[in-house]
Design an enzyme around this catalytic site. Structure first.
Site, PDB file in Angstrom:
ATOM      1  N   CYS A  94       0.816  -1.226   0.000  1.00  0.00           N
ATOM      2  CA  CYS A  94       0.000   0.000   0.000  1.00  0.00           C
ATOM      3  C   CYS A  94       0.843   1.266   0.000  1.00  0.00           C
ATOM      4  O   CYS A  94       0.347   2.333  -0.358  1.00  0.00           O
ATOM      5  CB  CYS A  94      -0.906   0.023   1.222  1.00  0.00           C
ATOM      6  SG  CYS A  94      -2.009  -1.383   1.358  1.00  0.00           S
ATOM      7  N   HIS A 353      -8.810   3.550  -2.889  1.00  0.00           N
ATOM      8  CA  HIS A 353      -7.452   3.136  -2.514  1.00  0.00           C
ATOM      9  C   HIS A 353      -6.888   2.171  -3.545  1.00  0.00           C
ATOM     10  O   HIS A 353      -6.816   0.964  -3.315  1.00  0.00           O
ATOM     11  CB  HIS A 353      -7.500   2.502  -1.123  1.00  0.00           C
ATOM     12  CG  HIS A 353      -6.192   2.031  -0.590  1.00  0.00           C
ATOM     13  ND1 HIS A 353      -4.968   2.471  -1.058  1.00  0.00           N
ATOM     14  CD2 HIS A 353      -5.909   1.132   0.408  1.00  0.00           C
ATOM     15  CE1 HIS A 353      -3.998   1.872  -0.379  1.00  0.00           C
ATOM     16  NE2 HIS A 353      -4.549   1.062   0.510  1.00  0.00           N
ATOM     17  N   CYS A 383      -0.698   3.321   6.252  1.00  0.00           N
ATOM     18  CA  CYS A 383      -0.453   1.993   6.798  1.00  0.00           C
ATOM     19  C   CYS A 383      -0.188   1.050   5.639  1.00  0.00           C
ATOM     20  O   CYS A 383      -0.573   1.318   4.502  1.00  0.00           O
ATOM     21  CB  CYS A 383      -1.636   1.507   7.627  1.00  0.00           C
ATOM     22  SG  CYS A 383      -3.166   1.266   6.688  1.00  0.00           S
TER      23      CYS A 383
END
Length: 396
Positions: A94, A353, A383
């Site tokens: 991510c 995302h 995160c």
């Protein structure tokens, strides 16, 4: 800063509208998404000779399909840059897009490049299934396919079970740890949609978001203007019976790309432009995988210490909203952080995302917000699955 290191400026930052899984961008290959933002980034700096680009860094969390392993190099070629411009793809899941920005900034600071492009891309819609090779030839029976869209796959049996739980169950653990209620998560999600919808209506994204060729997608596809606490409350928990994490208070699966133009003083002169912001410091940290959502906490503190700043000196913060529970957990662990400056134009719960792109998206968002303000210090942080956190401090 070390006198031998060069200042690194963000000249410009662009991104696509973010598409929903199976939505408006699902027919667009990830390498084409990446090429599109690179091409548009350079179109906006017409005085810059593209041959001066020392390297192109792109984040990508998948790489198993049309990303073609090194999507950065694919983007360079498809965007029509000179073949002498290299490209490298980085993967910190991510955090990949932000990792690309950090690595590009290091190259510029060290003098390895005077001009660099950094960004990230992900098409979660087009992420392929993969078939492992058998332990021996000519196996009898059926074989299992694994989706590469999100989460663990082909897990090493030596990994402890508590580390390999679903990402949403990790969000439930954070909710347990800090006593974060379903109502608080839904309220956070609603605010994300409201801020994003208002930002688009007011034209706050006009200088940042660029269209995707041959696609009719005027804004981020996941924003729900008319959602409500009542509508969010009707959604059922996804990961745990009687739990609190739903599809409404978590980020969706998405497609999109983002890119930034980074330069030193000499490169800035080549562009003939005023920079949006300057990159000040970055930090990466690790945490227990099952609490990955709290990864930004220590990364934020480390990055601010490097920059000689504190939480109460920040003017704007972009904290990627993987889950409302995760973002609220980070706020609980950082009580000095003013929640009023968090994600002022909406966050990932509403915007989306696309894994490899998100870090570049939020870094660019901070740079644009600082430019609009005229001065200040901003922070971008994410995160990262399997227990990491990444943070970047920018100034103007």
């Amino acid at each position: 800063m070390n006198e031998r290191l060069r200042d690194v400026y963000v000249v410009d930052a662009v991104r696509t509208p973010i598409g929903r899984y199976g939505g408006a961008l699902s027919a667009v290959r990830p390498d084409d998404l990446a090429a599109g933002v690179v091409r548009e980034l350079l179109r906006r700096s017409p005085a810059l000779d593209p041959s001066l680009i020392g390297d192109v860094f792109f984040g990508n969390a998948n790489g198993a399909g049309e990303d073609n392993r090194d999507v950065a190099r694919m983007a360079v070629l498809l965007a029509g840059l000179p073949v002498t411009v290299p490209g490298t793809t980085v993967n910190r899941l991510c955090g990949s897009g932000m990792e690309a920005v950090i690595q590009a900034a290091r190259a510029v600071a060290l003098g390895d490049a005077s001009v660099a492009v950094a960004g990230g891309v992900e098409s979660m819609s087009r992420a392929p299934w993969v078939l492992p090779k058998p332990e021996r030839a000519f196996p009898v029976g059926n074989q299992q396919l694994y989706s590469t869209t999100l989460g663990w796959r082909m897990v090493n049996p030596r990994m402890p079970d508590e580390w390999t739980i679903p990402l949403g169950e990790s969000a439930e653990l954070i909710a347990d740890k800090y006593g974060i209620t379903r109502e608080a998560q839904d309220a956070f999600a609603l605010a994300s949609h409201e801020k994003a919808a208002r930002a688009w209506k007011e034209g706050a994204y006009d200088t940042e978001v660029v269209p995707v060729e041959n696609v009719d997608l005027p804004r981020d596809e996941g924003i729900r203007d008319n959602t409500s606490l009542e509508a969010l409350a009707r959604l059922k928990p996804v990961f745990r019976a009687g739990g609190t994490v739903t599809a409404g208070n978590a980020s969706p699966l998405n497609d999109g790309a983002a890119a930034l133009l980074l330069v030193d003083e000499a490169g800035l002169a080549e562009t003939g432009r005023e920079p949006l912001a300057r990159i000040r410091a970055s930090a990466v940290t690790g945490i227990e995988p099952q609490y990955f959502g709290l990864g930004p906490v220590d990364a934020i503190r480390k990055a601010l210490t490097k920059a000689g700043r504190t939480l109460d000196t920040l003017h704007t913060v972009e904290l990627n909203e993987a889950y409302a529970a995760q973002a609220l957990g980070c706020l609980a662990a950082l009580p000095e952080l003013d929640s009023g400056i968090l994600n002022p134009k909406g966050g990932a719960v509403a915007i989306g995302h696309p894994l490899g792109a998100s870090g570049a998206r939020i870094t660019g968002a901070v740079a644009h917000q600082l430019a609009q303000a005229g001065s200040g210090t901003g922070l971008a942080a994410l995160c990262i699955g399997v227990g990491q956190g990444l943070a970047l401090v920018l100034e103007r």
